[in-house]
Design a protein around this motif. Structure first.
Motif, mmCIF file in Angstrom:
data_model
loop_
_atom_site.group_PDB
_atom_site.id
_atom_site.type_symbol
_atom_site.label_atom_id
_atom_site.label_comp_id
_atom_site.label_asym_id
_atom_site.label_seq_id
_atom_site.Cartn_x
_atom_site.Cartn_y
_atom_site.Cartn_z
ATOM 1 N N HIS A 1 0.560 -1.210 -0.196
ATOM 2 C CA HIS A 1 -0.003 0.091 -0.170
ATOM 3 C C HIS A 1 0.816 1.316 -0.069
ATOM 4 C CE1 HIS A 1 -4.273 1.575 0.587
ATOM 5 N NE2 HIS A 1 -3.909 2.083 1.597
ATOM 6 N N PRO A 2 0.280 2.112 -0.463
ATOM 7 C CA PRO A 2 1.767 3.564 -0.295
ATOM 8 C C PRO A 2 1.324 3.898 0.563
ATOM 9 C CG PRO A 2 -0.411 3.647 -2.529
ATOM 10 C CD PRO A 2 -0.342 2.098 -1.681
ATOM 11 N N ALA A 3 3.030 4.588 0.722
ATOM 12 C CA ALA A 3 3.621 5.648 2.423
ATOM 13 C C ALA A 3 2.670 6.243 2.675
ATOM 14 C CB ALA A 3 4.416 4.556 2.286
ATOM 15 N N GLY B 1 4.476 13.073 6.069
ATOM 16 C CA GLY B 1 4.143 13.501 7.213
ATOM 17 C C GLY B 1 3.455 12.004 8.224
ATOM 18 N N PRO B 2 3.841 12.132 9.208
ATOM 19 C CA PRO B 2 3.337 11.282 9.857
ATOM 20 C C PRO B 2 1.509 11.346 10.252
ATOM 21 C CG PRO B 2 4.875 12.344 11.282
ATOM 22 C CD PRO B 2 4.674 13.333 9.881
ATOM 23 N N GLN C 1 -2.595 7.022 9.290
ATOM 24 C CA GLN C 1 -3.494 6.165 8.536
ATOM 25 C C GLN C 1 -3.439 5.890 7.371
ATOM 26 O OE1 GLN C 1 -6.276 7.447 10.065
ATOM 27 N NE2 GLN C 1 -7.765 5.933 8.056
ATOM 28 N N GLN C 2 -2.207 5.960 6.483
ATOM 29 C CA GLN C 2 -2.429 4.975 4.714
ATOM 30 C C GLN C 2 -1.875 3.463 5.648
ATOM 31 O OE1 GLN C 2 -3.452 7.047 2.335
ATOM 32 N NE2 GLN C 2 -1.754 5.752 1.276
ATOM 33 N N HIS D 1 10.036 14.620 5.761
ATOM 34 C CA HIS D 1 9.146 15.723 6.299
ATOM 35 C C HIS D 1 9.010 16.471 7.970
ATOM 36 C CE1 HIS D 1 5.487 17.515 8.271
ATOM 37 N NE2 HIS D 1 4.736 17.560 6.566
ATOM 38 N N HIS D 2 9.400 17.453 8.256
ATOM 39 C CA HIS D 2 10.140 17.508 9.361
ATOM 40 C C HIS D 2 8.929 16.985 10.927
ATOM 41 C CE1 HIS D 2 6.307 20.753 9.006
ATOM 42 N NE2 HIS D 2 6.974 21.494 8.118
#
Ligand SMILES: [Zn+2]
Length: 337
Positions: free
Chosen positions: A33-35, A40-41, A46-47, A93-94
């Motif tokens: 499944h795409p990450a 970001g988190p 959710q993914q 992502h920060h």
């Protein structure tokens, strides 16, 4: 039926598997499944949850069948799954800096979540594939873009104080004793010169081995390509018998031999295991490569000369399977299965 899930989070995809308490795998091969990790988190978690639901339905189980979820990710991260505050290649992502991904996933899924880094998860799978749940000791080296792996002692993954247990790529080896590489300077990103990753990885091929050997084979077909493209073609050419590319793989195998020799004398393990993209090849090439690893090891004492060197099976599912095995071990101890 109670199962544990394995969730292997990579930079671009999440791969899932499930293991039943009798050791059966409920998914063969990749289930991805795409990450969306770069977003970001919040989006990535959710993914992970969405993909887990899809994977569960593919495996014919319900969410309530899943007792524990095993998560693995690329590092650097602490032993309990807090990602490095300095960021990493896969978590740019920060909001990922210093993020406790294990805990956050536990809250998201409302289930216990165990954590391993991807190298250690792969090593646990390789170990389990050979020894099952029998207590045994093994050292796995996984040759990919970098060099990951892990050390399993009496069936348990050595995670270390700060999560860097089994960070085998940055163990220095006496590379100067490898024949035919006089004058080579194998520099690693970590600042060391001559650690295992600097001699045995796709990065090592691109940065060090290919430029070095192209000076001896200046008219080689790879000389005309960009280094990154050329590096990716070395394995295929080596498999077909190209002399320069065989030399590059011989150096990598001999580096592994020197490293495994250090491990033999440190752990006296039951098996040495090699895996990763570098040897997802024909059986004939794997056999040659393992033979070269052995040839690169200094002479062993008689009791240790027969130490088995295995090739890790099912390489692309190693992370998710190792994560599921870690979760199963936890579930058993906590009486959840
Ligand atoms: Zn290094």
């Amino acid at each position: 039926m109670k199962v544990t899930a394995g969730v292997d989070l990579g930079g671009t995809a999440v791969n899932y598997t499930f293991i039943a308490t009798d050791g059966r795998w409920l998914i063969d091969g990749l289930c991805e499944h795409p990450a969306r990790a770069q977003e970001g988190p919040a989006i990535c978690l959710q993914q992970i949850a969405d993909g887990l639901a899809i994977a569960a339905s593919r495996a014919g189980i319900t969410q309530s069948d899943i007792a524990v979820v095993g998560l693995d990710t690329p590092g650097p991260a602490s032993a309990t799954g807090v990602l490095s505050a300095r960021g990493s290649t896969n978590f740019v992502h920060h909001d990922w800096a210093g993020f406790d991904i294990r805990h956050a996933l536990e809250l998201k899924l409302v289930k216990p979540v165990t954590y391993l880094n991807d190298g250690n998860a792969g090593a646990l799978w390789g170990h389990f594939a050979i020894f099952g749940t029998t207590p045994a000791t093994s050292v796995s080296a996984i040759v990919g873009t970098g060099l990951g792996g892990g050390v399993i002692v009496d069936g348990a993954v050595i995670k270390g104080r700060k999560g860097f247990g089994g960070e085998l790529g940055h163990v220095l080896i006496p590379y100067q004793s490898i024949a035919g590489i006089a004058g080579m300077s194998p520099d690693c990103n970590c600042g060391r010169v001559g650690d295992l990753e600097a001699l045995c990885s796709l990065t090592a091929i691109r940065r060090t081995l290919l430029p070095y050997f192209l000076t001896r084979y200046p008219s080689h077909e790879l000389a005309a390509l960009e280094p990154a493209q050329a590096a990716k073609r070395v394995r295929g050419l080596a498999e077909r018998g190209d002399p320069m590319c065989r030399e590059i793989f011989r150096v990598q195998a001999h580096a592994l031999g020197l490293f495994f020799d250090e491990m033999v004398n440190t752990f006296d393990p039951d098996a040495l295991i090699v895996g990763g993209g570098a040897i997802e090849t024909s059986k004939a090439f794997q056999d040659w490569f393992v033979g070269e690893i052995r040839a690169g090891m200094p002479a062993q004492r008689a009791e240790q000369a027969d130490i088995p060197i295995h090739v890790m099976p099912n390489g692309d599912t190693a992370g998710s399977r190792g994560a599921a095995i870690e979760a199963l071990g936890y579930a058993r101890k906590a009486d959840l299965v």
